[in-house]
Design a protein around this motif. Structure first.
Motif, PDB file in Angstrom:
ATOM      1  N   TYR A   1     -25.063  18.177  46.375  1.00  0.00           N
ATOM      2  CA  TYR A   1     -24.397  17.948  45.089  1.00  0.00           C
ATOM      3  C   TYR A   1     -23.153  18.826  44.954  1.00  0.00           C
ATOM      4  CZ  TYR A   1     -23.250  18.204  40.190  1.00  0.00           C
ATOM      5  OH  TYR A   1     -22.558  18.194  39.002  1.00  0.00           O
ATOM      6  N   LEU A   2     -23.273  20.102  45.272  1.00  0.00           N
ATOM      7  CA  LEU A   2     -22.140  21.012  45.079  1.00  0.00           C
ATOM      8  C   LEU A   2     -20.992  20.702  46.030  1.00  0.00           C
ATOM      9  CD1 LEU A   2     -23.949  24.414  44.437  1.00  0.00           C
ATOM     10  CD2 LEU A   2     -22.782  22.945  42.780  1.00  0.00           C
ATOM     11  N   LEU A   3     -21.303  20.257  47.226  1.00  0.00           N
ATOM     12  CA  LEU A   3     -20.228  19.859  48.135  1.00  0.00           C
ATOM     13  C   LEU A   3     -19.483  18.646  47.583  1.00  0.00           C
ATOM     14  CD1 LEU A   3     -21.864  20.355  51.643  1.00  0.00           C
ATOM     15  CD2 LEU A   3     -19.845  21.551  50.749  1.00  0.00           C
ATOM     16  N   LYS A   4     -20.216  17.686  47.050  1.00  0.00           N
ATOM     17  CA  LYS A   4     -19.549  16.534  46.429  1.00  0.00           C
ATOM     18  C   LYS A   4     -18.726  16.985  45.234  1.00  0.00           C
ATOM     19  CE  LYS A   4     -20.214  11.911  44.545  1.00  0.00           C
ATOM     20  NZ  LYS A   4     -21.087  10.711  44.465  1.00  0.00           N
ATOM     21  N   ALA A   5     -19.287  17.852  44.401  1.00  0.00           N
ATOM     22  CA  ALA A   5     -18.567  18.327  43.223  1.00  0.00           C
ATOM     23  C   ALA A   5     -17.283  19.050  43.614  1.00  0.00           C
ATOM     24  CB  ALA A   5     -19.466  19.252  42.405  1.00  0.00           C
ATOM     25  N   ALA A   6     -17.352  19.887  44.650  1.00  0.00           N
ATOM     26  CA  ALA A   6     -16.169  20.632  45.088  1.00  0.00           C
ATOM     27  C   ALA A   6     -15.079  19.692  45.569  1.00  0.00           C
ATOM     28  CB  ALA A   6     -16.563  21.616  46.191  1.00  0.00           C
ATOM     29  N   HIS A   7     -15.465  18.653  46.292  1.00  0.00           N
ATOM     30  CA  HIS A   7     -14.471  17.699  46.788  1.00  0.00           C
ATOM     31  C   HIS A   7     -13.905  16.839  45.666  1.00  0.00           C
ATOM     32  CE1 HIS A   7     -16.333  18.808  50.654  1.00  0.00           C
ATOM     33  NE2 HIS A   7     -15.166  18.506  51.176  1.00  0.00           N
ATOM     34  N   GLU A   8     -14.723  16.494  44.686  1.00  0.00           N
ATOM     35  CA  GLU A   8     -14.217  15.736  43.544  1.00  0.00           C
ATOM     36  C   GLU A   8     -13.290  16.597  42.693  1.00  0.00           C
ATOM     37  OE1 GLU A   8     -14.506  12.688  43.444  1.00  0.00           O
ATOM     38  OE2 GLU A   8     -16.506  11.906  43.742  1.00  0.00           O
ATOM     39  N   GLN A   9     -13.580  17.866  42.604  1.00  0.00           N
ATOM     40  CA  GLN A   9     -12.773  18.781  41.790  1.00  0.00           C
ATOM     41  C   GLN A   9     -11.340  18.878  42.304  1.00  0.00           C
ATOM     42  OE1 GLN A   9     -13.276  23.054  42.320  1.00  0.00           O
ATOM     43  NE2 GLN A   9     -13.868  23.233  40.160  1.00  0.00           N
TER      44      GLN A   9
ATOM     45  N   ALA B   1     -17.884  25.645  53.767  1.00  0.00           N
ATOM     46  CA  ALA B   1     -19.017  26.369  54.345  1.00  0.00           C
ATOM     47  C   ALA B   1     -19.595  27.364  53.341  1.00  0.00           C
ATOM     48  CB  ALA B   1     -18.562  27.102  55.613  1.00  0.00           C
ATOM     49  N   GLU B   2     -18.719  27.981  52.564  1.00  0.00           N
ATOM     50  CA  GLU B   2     -19.196  28.931  51.550  1.00  0.00           C
ATOM     51  C   GLU B   2     -20.011  28.212  50.470  1.00  0.00           C
ATOM     52  OE1 GLU B   2     -17.437  32.743  49.032  1.00  0.00           O
ATOM     53  OE2 GLU B   2     -16.111  31.490  50.255  1.00  0.00           O
ATOM     54  N   VAL B   3     -19.526  27.056  50.054  1.00  0.00           N
ATOM     55  CA  VAL B   3     -20.263  26.277  49.053  1.00  0.00           C
ATOM     56  C   VAL B   3     -21.604  25.814  49.616  1.00  0.00           C
ATOM     57  CG1 VAL B   3     -20.250  24.146  47.702  1.00  0.00           C
ATOM     58  CG2 VAL B   3     -18.174  25.530  47.857  1.00  0.00           C
ATOM     59  N   ALA B   4     -21.601  25.362  50.859  1.00  0.00           N
ATOM     60  CA  ALA B   4     -22.823  24.854  51.481  1.00  0.00           C
ATOM     61  C   ALA B   4     -23.876  25.939  51.627  1.00  0.00           C
ATOM     62  CB  ALA B   4     -22.496  24.240  52.838  1.00  0.00           C
TER      63      ALA B   4
END
Length: 781
Positions: A544-552, A567-570
Motif C-alpha cells: 500500500y505505501l509503495l503505491k501511495a508514494a508513487h501516486e503522491q 527501498a526506504e518505504v518498502a
C-alpha cells in the motif's frame, strides 16, 4: 427482465478466485442475507491474467476465464430460482491493447491500418498515417537498443514477449526484421514517447487501454451486442456504466443505451458536493460516491479540525486542500496527460503552439467538476474559463479564442476533447495525487469526497437524503467499492481521530521519534493507515505505501521512480512491526478507538442500508473489513466463515459488538431483509430530531408513507462517553397505531407520551447496540 429497481445489490468482484461458477454457489447465501440483486464486475473477455475485468479485449463473448457464457447462464438461472436479479458492470469507454493478439479488433487495426474495418472503433489520430506504439525499453537512447531485438516468428513481428501482426505482403523469408517493421502500419517506439505524444486516446494515463468511439452508432452496436442479447432473453436487469465521463457525449450514449435497454441503469459519475447529474441523462442515478461522502462525513467531528490541522502543519504536511488539488491538476495536465493536451491544442491552429498547450492545460486544471456537458449546463465550463483566465492572464487571448470556438461549435471536436480530458485531469490530479499529498485526515480523502470540508453536519446530511429521495430515489448508494481508497470500516475507525486530535497528535510524535518516513505527508498517511487497519501484515502495508508514494509523485513516481526512496518505504513496515515497544504503543492506541470505530461502522452502514436509494454491499463488508485501495480490496473473501455466522443469526443468536464482526452481519441482514421481504414501503424521508443533553450524538430518520420504519445511529461516541452518556436524551417517533420494535434486539420500545407526542429514551433504546432499526407493527385485529 424485472421491471423494478433492485431493493439492494451485492457487489461480486469476479476474477480467478471468484468465477461465475463460484458466484452461482453463493446465491443461496446472498438470498438468505437479504440481498435482492447480484451486481457483477465486468464479465466480458478481458486481457490475459486480468484480476478485475476492466481491461476488456473482446466485447462479443463472456470471459472464458470466468467460465464463459454457460457459466453466466447458469448463474442467472440460479438467481432467478431465488427470485433475484442480476446487474452487470460494463466498460464502454476503453479496451485493453496491452497484448495486441488478445484483442481481435486492435490486432486487425495494426494489421490493416486505417483501412481496417475496426479502425473506426478506436479514437486514433491518423494524421501521420502510422500508429506509434510506445512499448520499447529506453535506457536513454530513445529505444534504439530495443529495436535491435526485433524478430520475426510465426508470421508476427516480435519484441521480447510481445507479438504484433504483419500487414499482408510486407514480409518475405530472410527479410531483416527492421525492414519489415518499417513496412507496417505501426511503429514501435520508446515508452517515454507516450509522455509527449500518443496517437490514440487512452484511459487516464494508461497506454495499454485505448479509447473507444462509442459515439459511432455502429461501434455502439458491435460493443453492446452480447450485453443486449442477455437483456433480450430476460437474463439482465441492470447495468452499471463505467466511466461515462470519458465518452465523447455521455448523454447521447446513455440515451442510445436506454433506447435498447429498459432496465435499471446507474452511471459511475463522480459528483462534486452540490453537483447534480445532468437532467437529460435517462439513468436511475450514480453508483453512490455522493452518498458515501454524506454518510461517512456525518460521523466526523468538525471540532477536531483545528487539532489535526495543527499536527499536519507542525510536520510540514500540506493542509490547503484547494492548493493541493490545483497543483495536482496542473501536474496531471502538463505531465501525465500531455499527449492529450497536445492533441487538443493542435486543433486550435494557433501560431504559437506552446502557448496554446499552456492555455489548454490551465483550462483543464480549472474545472470545478469532473467535466461539463455542453451545450447543456454551461456553468462548469464558464467557471473553468474564468479561473483559467484569472490564473494565467497572459493566456487570455488564447483562452478567448478557444472559448469562441467552443461556443460556436459546442459539439465540435475541440469542445468534446476538452470535456473528455477534464475528467481525467481531475481524477489523476485529485484522487491520485492531492489525496496522497494533503494527508491531514485521510478518512476524508475519498473518491467523491472533499477533504477541505471537515465532515458533514447532521442538518446537511438530512437535506441531502431528502433531495436523493425526491430526485433520485433509485440511485445506487455505497460505502465501499473496488475503487475506494480505503474500506468503510477503516474510514469509520479513522473518523474517531477527529474526536481525540490532541491524543492522536501526541501518539504520532512519539511514534515518529522511533520510526519516521522521510516524506512528512507519506509519514502521516502511514501512521493513520496503521491505526485504521491494525492489525495488518507487513506485506500488505508495504504494498500500500509503495503505491501511495508513487501516486503522491513527490519523492518517487511510476514514471520516474527513485529506487533508494522506494527501498526506504518498502522497509518501513517491517521495521515498525518488529519494534515491540512501538507495536505495543500502537496497539494500545487502537484499543482506545476500536470500539468507537465499530460504533461508527454500524451507524454508517445502517444509515446507508435504510436510507434513500438502492444500497450496495461490497463483497465481504458484511463483516468488519479493513481493506485498502486496490488490489488490496480484491483479496479473496472467506464466504465459508460468513455462512457459518449467518446460520447462527438465523437460529436467533443476538451477537455482541466485538472483533468477530457478527454484529455488522446482523445489521446488514436485518436491514436487507426488511427492504426485500419486510412488506414495508420505504418511500419518503422524515428527519427525526432528538432532544436533550446528548442530542448532537444521534442521527435518525423515518421512512415509508406511514413513517413506520426508523433508523437510529450513534455519532461521535467518545464525546458521548466523556459527556456522561445519553442521560435524558429522547428521540421523537412518528405517532400512529401500533408498537415500535427494534429488529436488532427484539426490544419493544415503550415511548413516553406527552401532549400527543411520543419519544423514546435513547439510553434504553441504544443500551445493547449503538444503532437501532425500528418498525411500527399494527395492533392485531
Amino acid at each position: 427482465m424485472r421491471a423494478k429497481a433492485p431493493t439492494s445489490t451485492y457487489r461480486l468482484q469476479l476474477g480467478p478466485a471468484l468465477t461465475l461458477t463460484r458466484a452461482a454457489e453463493l446465491v443461496g447465501y446472498l438470498h438468505r442475507l437479504g440481498v435482492d440483486t447480484a451486481y457483477l464486475s465486468p464479465i466480458l473477455t478481458a486481457a490475459p491474467g486480468s484480476e478485475h475485468g476492466y481491461d476488456v479485449v473482446d466485447p462479443t463473448e463472456v470471459s472464458p476465464a470466468l467460465g464463459g457464457d454457460p457459466a453466466r447462464a447458469a448463474l442467472v438461472e440460479r438467481l432467478r430460482a431465488h427470485g433475484m436479479g442480476v446487474v452487470v458492470d460494463i466498460v464502454p469507454n476503453h479496451m485493453s491493447v496491452a497484448a495486441p493478439a488478445a484483442n481481435p479488433w486492435w490486432w486487425d487495426v495494426l494489421r490493416h491500418g486505417r483501412d481496417s474495418a475496426y479502425a473506426r472503433c478506436f479514437d486514433i489520430d491518423w494524421s501521420q498515417d502510422v500508429l506509434q506504439l510506445p512499448v520499447l525499453a529506453d535506457d536513454g537512447d530513445d529505444g534504439a537498443a530495443a529495436l535491435a531485438k526485433l524478430g520475426i516468428a510465426d508470421g508476427c513481428l516480435t519484441y521480447e514477449d510481445h507479438r504484433f501482426p504483419l500487414a499482408p505482403g510486407t514480409h518475405r523469408a530472410g527479410d531483416n526484421p527492421a525492414d519489415v517493421h518499417a513496412r507496417q502500419h505501426y511503429r514501435l517506439v520508446s515508452w517515454r514517447r507516450a509522455r509527449t505524444r500518443l496517437d490514440y486516446r487512452r484511459f487516464f494515463d494508461i497506454t495499454g487501454l485505448a479509447g473507444v468511439r462509442m459515439e459511432d452508432p455502429d461501434v455502439f452496436t458491435a460493443g453492446h451486442a452480447e450485453i443486449l442479447r442477455w437483456a433480450e432473453r430476460g437474463e439482465l436487469d441492470g447495468l452499471r456504466v463505467d466511466h461515462p465521463d470519458g465518452l465523447a457525449d455521455p448523454g447521447a450514449y446513455l440515451r442510445r443505451l436506454r433506447e435498447r435497454f429498459p432496465g435499471w441503469i446507474v452511471a459511475e459519475k463522480i459528483l462534486e458536493p452540490g453537483e447534480d447529474l445532468p437532467a437529460s441523462w435517462p439513468v436511475a442515478g450514480t453508483t453512490g460516491y455522493d452518498a458515501l461522502r454524506e454518510v461517512c462525513g456525518v460521523f466526523v467531528d468538525p471540532a477536531g479540525e483545528p487539532g489535526l490541522t495543527a499536527l499536519a502543519d507542525s510536520l510540514g504536511v500540506p493542509t490547503d486542500h484547494a492548493a493541493a488539488k490545483a497543483e495536482g491538476r496542473r501536474m496531471a495536465a502538463r505531465e501525465l496527460l500531455r499527449p492529450e493536451v497536445v492533441r487538443i491544442a493542435a486543433l486550435l491552429d494557433h501560431p504559437e503552439p506552446d502557448r496554446a498547450e499552456d492555455a489548454v492545460a490551465e483550462l483543464l486544471a480549472s474545472f470545478p467538476a469532473y467535466r461539463s456537458y455542453l451545450p447543456e449546463g454551461r456553468a462548469a465550463w464558464d467557471t473553468a474559463l474564468a479561473q483559467a483566465r484569472a490564473a494565467r492572464p497572459d493566456l487570455a487571448d488564447v483562452l478567448a479564442a478557444l472559448d469562441a470556438r467552443v461556443r460556436a461549435e459546442p459539439e465540435g471536436e475541440p469542445a468534446l476533447r476538452v470535456q473528455q480530458t477534464s475528467g481525467m485531469v481531475m481524477a489523476k490530479g485529485t484522487e491520485d495525487t492531492a489525496f496522497y499529498r494533503a494527508t491531514r485526515m485521510v478518512a476524508l480523502n475519498e473518491v467523491g469526497g472533499d477533504p477541505a470540508r471537515f465532515g458533514v453536519p447532521v442538518a446537511e446530511f438530512h437535506a441531502a437524503q431528502a433531495r436523493r429521495e425526491s430526485a433520485w430515489p433509485h440511485t445506487m448508494t455505497t460505502l465501499s467499492t473496488h475503487d475506494t481508497k480505503r474500506s468503510e470500516d477503516v474510514r469509520a475507525r479513522l473518523a474517531v481521530l477527529s474526536e481525540i486530535p490532541e491524543e492522536f497528535a501526541a501518539a504520532v510524535r512519539r511514534w515518529r521519534e522511533r520510526r519516521a518516513l522521510p516524506d512528512p505527508a507519506l509519514d502521516l498517511l502511514a501512521w493513520q493507515t496503521l491505526v485504521g487497519t491494525w492489525p495488518i501484515s507487513a506485506d500488505r502495508l508495504r504494498d500500500y505505501l509503495l503505491k501511495a508514494a508513487h501516486e503522491q509523485k513527490v519523492r518517487t513516481s511510476w514514471l520516474d521512480p527513485d529506487p533508494e526512496f522506494d527501498a526506504e518505504v518498502a522497509a518501513w513496515p517491517e521495521r515498525v512491526l518488529s519494534d515491540d515497544d512501538l507495536c505495543a504503543d500502537v496497539a494500545a492506541f487502537v484499543g482506545r478507538v476500536r470500539a468507537a470505530g465499530w460504533s461508527n461502522a454500524l451507524g454508517q452502514k445502517l444509515l446507508q442500508l435504510v436510507g434513500p436509494g438502492v444500497p450496495d454491499v461490497y463483497q465481504g463488508t458484511e463483516l468488519w473489513d479493513l481493506s485498502l485501495v486496490d488490489p488490496d480490496n480484491r483479496r479473496p473473501v472467506d464466504f465459508t466463515l460468513r455462512e457459518c455466522l449467518l446460520e447462527r443469526l438465523e437460529r436467533g443468536h443476538v451477537p455482541e459488538v466485538d472483533a468477530t464482526g457478527e454484529a455488522k452481519l446482523h445489521v446488514v441482514r436485518q436491514a436487507l431483509l426488511l427492504r426485500r421481504d419486510g412488506g414495508r414501503d420505504l418511500r419518503g424521508y422524515l428527519p427525526l430530531e432528538p432532544s436533550g443533553p446528548a442530542a448532537a450524538h444521534a442521527v435518525a430518520f423515518a421512512r415509508g408513507p406511514e413513517r413506520d420504519v426508523a433508523a437510529v445511529a450513534t455519532r461521535l461516541p467518545l464525546g458521548l462517553a466523556r459527556a456522561g452518556g445519553w442521560r435524558d436524551t429522547v428521540l421523537p417517533l412518528p405517532t400512529g397505531p401500533g408498537t415500535w420494535t427494534d429488529l436488532l434486539t427484539g426490544q419493544v420500545v415503550a415511548p413516553e407520551r406527552t401532549d400527543g407526542f411520543c419519544a423514546a429514551r435513547l439510553e434504553s433504546l441504544l443500551a445493547r447496540y449503538p444503532v437501532a432499526l425500528l418498525v411500527r407493527r399494527q395492533p392485531s385485529g
